[in-house]
Design a protein around this motif. Sequence first.
Motif, PDB file in Angstrom:
ATOM      1  N   ILE A  70      12.242   2.310  -3.899  1.00 23.69           N
ATOM      2  CA  ILE A  70      11.765   1.098  -4.026  1.00 23.69           C
ATOM      3  C   ILE A  70      12.655  -0.262  -4.459  1.00 23.69           C
ATOM      4  CG2 ILE A  70       9.797  -0.268  -5.060  1.00 23.69           C
ATOM      5  CD1 ILE A  70       8.224   2.263  -5.350  1.00 23.69           C
ATOM      6  N   ASP A  71      12.361  -1.112  -3.836  1.00 27.54           N
ATOM      7  CA  ASP A  71      12.954  -2.504  -3.934  1.00 27.54           C
ATOM      8  C   ASP A  71      11.899  -3.192  -4.450  1.00 27.54           C
ATOM      9  OD1 ASP A  71      13.790  -5.263  -3.842  1.00 27.54           O
ATOM     10  OD2 ASP A  71      15.300  -5.013  -2.341  1.00 27.54           O
ATOM     11  N   THR A  72      11.822  -3.362  -5.624  1.00 27.20           N
ATOM     12  CA  THR A  72      10.607  -4.364  -6.396  1.00 27.20           C
ATOM     13  C   THR A  72      10.458  -5.569  -5.924  1.00 27.20           C
ATOM     14  OG1 THR A  72      12.100  -4.960  -8.354  1.00 27.20           O
ATOM     15  CG2 THR A  72      10.854  -2.915  -8.412  1.00 27.20           C
ATOM     16  N   ASP A  73      11.562  -6.252  -5.410  1.00 27.14           N
ATOM     17  CA  ASP A  73      11.359  -7.701  -4.797  1.00 27.14           C
ATOM     18  C   ASP A  73      10.516  -7.594  -3.500  1.00 27.14           C
ATOM     19  OD1 ASP A  73      12.493  -8.969  -7.143  1.00 27.14           O
ATOM     20  OD2 ASP A  73      14.727  -8.961  -6.211  1.00 27.14           O
ATOM     21  N   GLU A  74      10.969  -6.749  -2.583  1.00 23.34           N
ATOM     22  CA  GLU A  74      10.424  -6.411  -1.454  1.00 23.34           C
ATOM     23  C   GLU A  74       8.942  -5.905  -1.544  1.00 23.34           C
ATOM     24  OE1 GLU A  74      11.408  -6.985   1.653  1.00 23.34           O
ATOM     25  OE2 GLU A  74      12.883  -8.346   0.872  1.00 23.34           O
ATOM     26  N   LEU A  75       8.580  -5.084  -2.602  1.00 24.38           N
ATOM     27  CA  LEU A  75       7.318  -4.505  -2.849  1.00 24.38           C
ATOM     28  C   LEU A  75       6.347  -5.830  -3.151  1.00 24.38           C
ATOM     29  CD1 LEU A  75       5.412  -2.173  -3.189  1.00 24.38           C
ATOM     30  CD2 LEU A  75       6.074  -1.834  -5.489  1.00 24.38           C
ATOM     31  N   SER A  76       6.928  -6.415  -4.170  1.00 20.07           N
ATOM     32  CA  SER A  76       6.099  -7.611  -4.435  1.00 20.07           C
ATOM     33  C   SER A  76       5.683  -8.591  -3.292  1.00 20.07           C
ATOM     34  CB  SER A  76       6.784  -8.357  -5.430  1.00 20.07           C
ATOM     35  OG  SER A  76       6.000  -9.788  -5.932  1.00 20.07           O
ATOM     36  N   LYS A  77       6.564  -8.602  -2.496  1.00 18.14           N
ATOM     37  CA  LYS A  77       6.310  -9.750  -1.294  1.00 18.14           C
ATOM     38  C   LYS A  77       5.297  -8.975  -0.210  1.00 18.14           C
ATOM     39  CE  LYS A  77      10.991 -11.691  -0.892  1.00 18.14           C
ATOM     40  NZ  LYS A  77      12.248 -11.736  -0.101  1.00 18.14           N
ATOM     41  N   SER A 101      11.110  -1.208 -14.738  1.00 16.68           N
ATOM     42  CA  SER A 101      11.151  -0.195 -13.958  1.00 16.68           C
ATOM     43  C   SER A 101       9.524   0.253 -14.093  1.00 16.68           C
ATOM     44  CB  SER A 101      11.869   1.154 -14.521  1.00 16.68           C
ATOM     45  OG  SER A 101      11.351   1.341 -15.680  1.00 16.68           O
ATOM     46  N   ILE A 102       8.509  -0.229 -14.313  1.00 15.43           N
ATOM     47  CA  ILE A 102       7.153  -0.052 -14.286  1.00 15.43           C
ATOM     48  C   ILE A 102       6.395  -0.749 -13.266  1.00 15.43           C
ATOM     49  CG2 ILE A 102       4.883   0.453 -15.556  1.00 15.43           C
ATOM     50  CD1 ILE A 102       6.565   1.023 -18.149  1.00 15.43           C
ATOM     51  N   ILE A 103       5.428  -0.091 -12.231  1.00 19.61           N
ATOM     52  CA  ILE A 103       4.865  -1.023 -11.328  1.00 19.61           C
ATOM     53  C   ILE A 103       3.455  -0.300 -11.416  1.00 19.61           C
ATOM     54  CG2 ILE A 103       4.545  -1.610  -8.860  1.00 19.61           C
ATOM     55  CD1 ILE A 103       7.681  -0.540  -8.567  1.00 19.61           C
ATOM     56  N   ASP A 104       2.611  -1.116 -11.706  1.00 22.02           N
ATOM     57  CA  ASP A 104       0.888  -1.044 -11.817  1.00 22.02           C
ATOM     58  C   ASP A 104       0.241  -1.834 -10.599  1.00 22.02           C
ATOM     59  OD1 ASP A 104       1.299   0.247 -13.989  1.00 22.02           O
ATOM     60  OD2 ASP A 104       0.733  -1.400 -15.474  1.00 22.02           O
ATOM     61  N   ILE A 105      -0.521  -0.862  -9.894  1.00 17.53           N
ATOM     62  CA  ILE A 105      -1.127  -1.709  -8.822  1.00 17.53           C
ATOM     63  C   ILE A 105      -2.546  -0.950  -8.783  1.00 17.53           C
ATOM     64  CG2 ILE A 105      -1.407  -1.574  -6.220  1.00 17.53           C
ATOM     65  CD1 ILE A 105       1.697  -0.874  -6.174  1.00 17.53           C
ATOM     66  N   PHE A 106      -3.475  -1.969  -8.641  1.00 18.35           N
ATOM     67  CA  PHE A 106      -5.031  -1.569  -8.420  1.00 18.35           C
ATOM     68  C   PHE A 106      -5.394  -1.844  -7.037  1.00 18.35           C
ATOM     69  CE2 PHE A 106      -8.719  -1.196 -11.474  1.00 18.35           C
ATOM     70  CZ  PHE A 106      -9.400  -0.088 -10.647  1.00 18.35           C
ATOM     71  N   SER A 107      -5.455  -0.882  -6.095  1.00 18.10           N
ATOM     72  CA  SER A 107      -5.794  -1.005  -4.976  1.00 18.10           C
ATOM     73  C   SER A 107      -7.581  -1.053  -4.840  1.00 18.10           C
ATOM     74  CB  SER A 107      -5.353   0.084  -4.123  1.00 18.10           C
ATOM     75  OG  SER A 107      -5.695   0.030  -2.558  1.00 18.10           O
ATOM     76  N   PRO A 108      -7.989  -1.677  -3.739  1.00 15.26           N
ATOM     77  CA  PRO A 108      -9.420  -1.846  -3.949  1.00 15.26           C
ATOM     78  C   PRO A 108     -10.156  -0.226  -3.680  1.00 15.26           C
ATOM     79  CG  PRO A 108      -8.852  -2.855  -2.083  1.00 15.26           C
ATOM     80  CD  PRO A 108      -7.619  -2.316  -2.883  1.00 15.26           C
TER      81      PRO A 108
END
Length: 336
Positions: A70-77, A101-108
């Motif tokens: 994961i490229d965090t910048d690309e994931l953010s975009k 290094s921690i990514i939190d996501i709340f998908s619907p």
Amino acid sequence: VLFLQTDELRLYFVEANDRQNEYTRITTLKKIYQGDFDFLVVGVASFLRKYMPKKYYKQNKIDIDMSSKIDTDELSKKLVKLGYERTPKVEAKAEFSIRGSIIDIFSPDFANPVRIELFDDEVDSIRYFDIFSQVSISKIEKISVINCREYIYPDESERIDELSNLLEEDISQDIKAEIEKLQSKTYFTGMEKYLDYIYDEEDLSLFQFLDDCNFILYEPNQVVEMYESIYYQFIQNYETFRDKNLAIEEYKNIFYTKEDFVYKLEKTNLILITEIFSTIKKLKPKKISDINAKASPKYRGDLVHLVEDIKYFKSKNTKILISLYDKDAVKNLEKA
């Protein structure tokens, strides 16, 4: 069994604070696109609406598993394009955060948010966590993050540029603000009014998702009449707003007409159910089958007579199916 809900369409500006109905609809549409259902219950109003082309449900999702890098910048975009909002801490659906290094996501479509921990750019762990305590709930091997907006902007749209001409006309400031948001690809409540500008595809109907389905209409005349009634009320509201410069000409195409609805219905595997065949006017069946049926009595809480009828039908080796509203009703029937 899936239920597709719909919201009231408003021609005037409204800022939606609670988007739960939209999240539920997005999740349902994802399952419909994937064919993950046996039965789909749809209200008449849902057929009037236009929807995002189904190909965008495939294009606009992010799959992550234990082998992902994961490229965090690309994931953010990508997440912003799908309608997510970046926040310092995830506290609600449609939010994401990236802290080192921690990514939190709340998908619907998630019951709980997911936390992805990275080792350099490699996925080290994927876990669901509790939104309040932040404590991990369970490990998982992979996730699929879907769009959290009902309508996602395409990479290119030829017609959005045409809206610039409307900015010179005598229209309300709210409409001008919405056009500017469309041009900058900013998400807002009310995007459904401009779907013919956002998407180049011709078929934006619900039928695009249901190619191989059987359609069952109970009392088809009533269905078509209800469709006409909803559409007529919409047109009346539209004309009122247009006369006050609060609606543009293109708003009248927000809904499909009755003729569109009937035309698309006739191309499906359609089953009509009616008590009186001679009353069918709008749709012409190719084959007619008679079924002997008897209306079930209304017990209105009279469990004694209900139990007596159940025992009688069981004595005749009749297959019995009872649909109850909640668990308390089940317990009451079991006691009786």
